[in-house]
Scaffold this active site. Sequence first.
Site, short mmCIF file in Angstrom:
data_model
loop_
_atom_site.label_atom_id
_atom_site.label_comp_id
_atom_site.label_asym_id
_atom_site.label_seq_id
_atom_site.Cartn_x
_atom_site.Cartn_y
_atom_site.Cartn_z
N PRO A 1 1.32 7.67 -0.25
CA PRO A 1 1.84 8.49 -1.35
C PRO A 1 3.33 8.30 -1.62
O PRO A 1 3.89 8.99 -2.46
CB PRO A 1 1.57 9.91 -0.86
CG PRO A 1 1.66 9.83 0.61
CD PRO A 1 1.12 8.47 0.98
N CYS B 1 -0.72 4.02 11.25
CA CYS B 1 -0.46 5.23 12.02
C CYS B 1 -1.64 5.50 12.93
O CYS B 1 -2.12 6.62 13.06
CB CYS B 1 -0.16 6.43 11.11
SG CYS B 1 -1.46 6.81 9.92
N CYS C 1 0.88 -1.19 0.00
CA CYS C 1 0.00 0.00 0.00
C CYS C 1 0.90 1.22 0.00
O CYS C 1 1.06 1.90 1.02
CB CYS C 1 -0.91 0.01 1.22
SG CYS C 1 -1.77 -1.55 1.52
#
Length: 523
Positions: free
Chosen positions: A330, A456, A327
Amino acid sequence: MSDERGSAGRQGGRDRGRDGSGRQDGRRGERQRPQARERSAGHRSEQRPSERARRTDATRVAAYTAMRDVAAGGYANLVLPKLLRDKQIRGRDARFATELVYGATRLSGLYDAVIAAAAARSLDTIDANVLDTLRLGAHQLLGMRVPTHAAVDETVALARQVNGAGASGFVNAVMRRISERDPDEWLDVVTEGVTDPVERLALRTSHPVWVAKALRAALIGHGVASAADVEASLATLLESDNAPAKVSLVARPGLASLDELEHDGAERSGLSPVGATLPEGDPGAIPAVRDGRAAVQDEGSQLLVLALASAEVHGEAAATERWLDLCAGPGGKAGLLAALAIERRVPFVANEISEHRADLVWQTLAAARVAARDADVSLKVRHGDGRDLGETEPAGFSRVLIDAPCTGLGALRRRPEARWRRTPDDVAVLAGLQRELLSSGIDATAPGGLVGYATCSPHLNETRFVVLDVLKRRDDVELVDARELFIDATGRELPGLGEGPFVQLWPHVHGTDAMFFALLRKR
């Protein structure tokens, strides 16, 4: 099907009347207010709104514009820098605007309670754009070192400029009322009658109650605090969410060095062996950052990538190494992982489901792609669903990083609007996706290989419970204690990582985002 590129080698307000307060005549029903007590000579402007400057400075206008963009769905860390560049606001003024927007957004829950009390009316009777002006003003009065008279005058001038002359009278009245009390007094006012200790703490630290309760459970579940002493730890954690995060940089190995970052004004990190911090200035002005050889990245993110890369692989995985970021968008963690892979001459694949984010990964890896070509190492960016990759490429990788989509509750310092956008329902939706991604990542891993699962967020339903639930359904994978792999810049194991085998970082303990990491080995 995947699209692969590679190189070999708050809702807007209703029409509420001319004063922005929900009344056609802002003076109707207005009560006489008591004389404000003086905190300092001339602490509050005595001028009428019509006598004050009709326009404020460009910095405050930019802050207001950013607030409205965020209210429309934007992200402060994206919209504000562009505004500052477009308006050529730099240095001290840029820092002032950043603190205004981030502080007013983070603390909007608390400030809204203060504004409602000062205005003696509910928030739904105040236009959304006027409310943003008042939030900026409240932050200057209660959260910054702006002189009281300047905070009041400039906020009234801003209201006149962006909300209209009628609204400026209402803003003036509310700002005067707010200036009558100091922050501690307002905390007592707005929490009066709130008896539940977590709800009271959530209001004082400007967090949604559900977030405060989830973080309380996480502190206990990850072994940081016991039920008896969790309240003090929770208070420190919630307060740390409201402190501006330092600017952390990573020198991507083989592409940039810490010496280079130091030369350009950064200071070496004591936490990450490849990290630095920038005390002041624009990181984009550093050549290595501009070129993609270094990047802005939280030290916790750096540490978990280093942990995955430093663990030993066994069996088939060790025979032919190939790494995957499942994943990748960005691209921050992919940038570090790719640099490490290139140094070891290991093929690397970055996968991302979003086409736009896959483009961002491609751009982020620009310097790495050049290095990979020069070293004759395969580096590819794929556009595809990570949930399918375990089926399309079973046992195809020796190390797999799954930086799973999550609520981001561990990065509230950096994402000021996140706490107000997420809901408890998001956790359930994301937890299902996280399980699917972890299962696919395990399927894509060769026997003896490693899977690093990271979020996160410290929320138990996104971390421990996801990993343990997947493990219950499989007999081909085992947990590895990851704590010994988290080594600081001095070569010592980080303290306070929890009871193991999982690792949980905390902003109030380690100074990083609250990153969770689990390491699994394919049998």
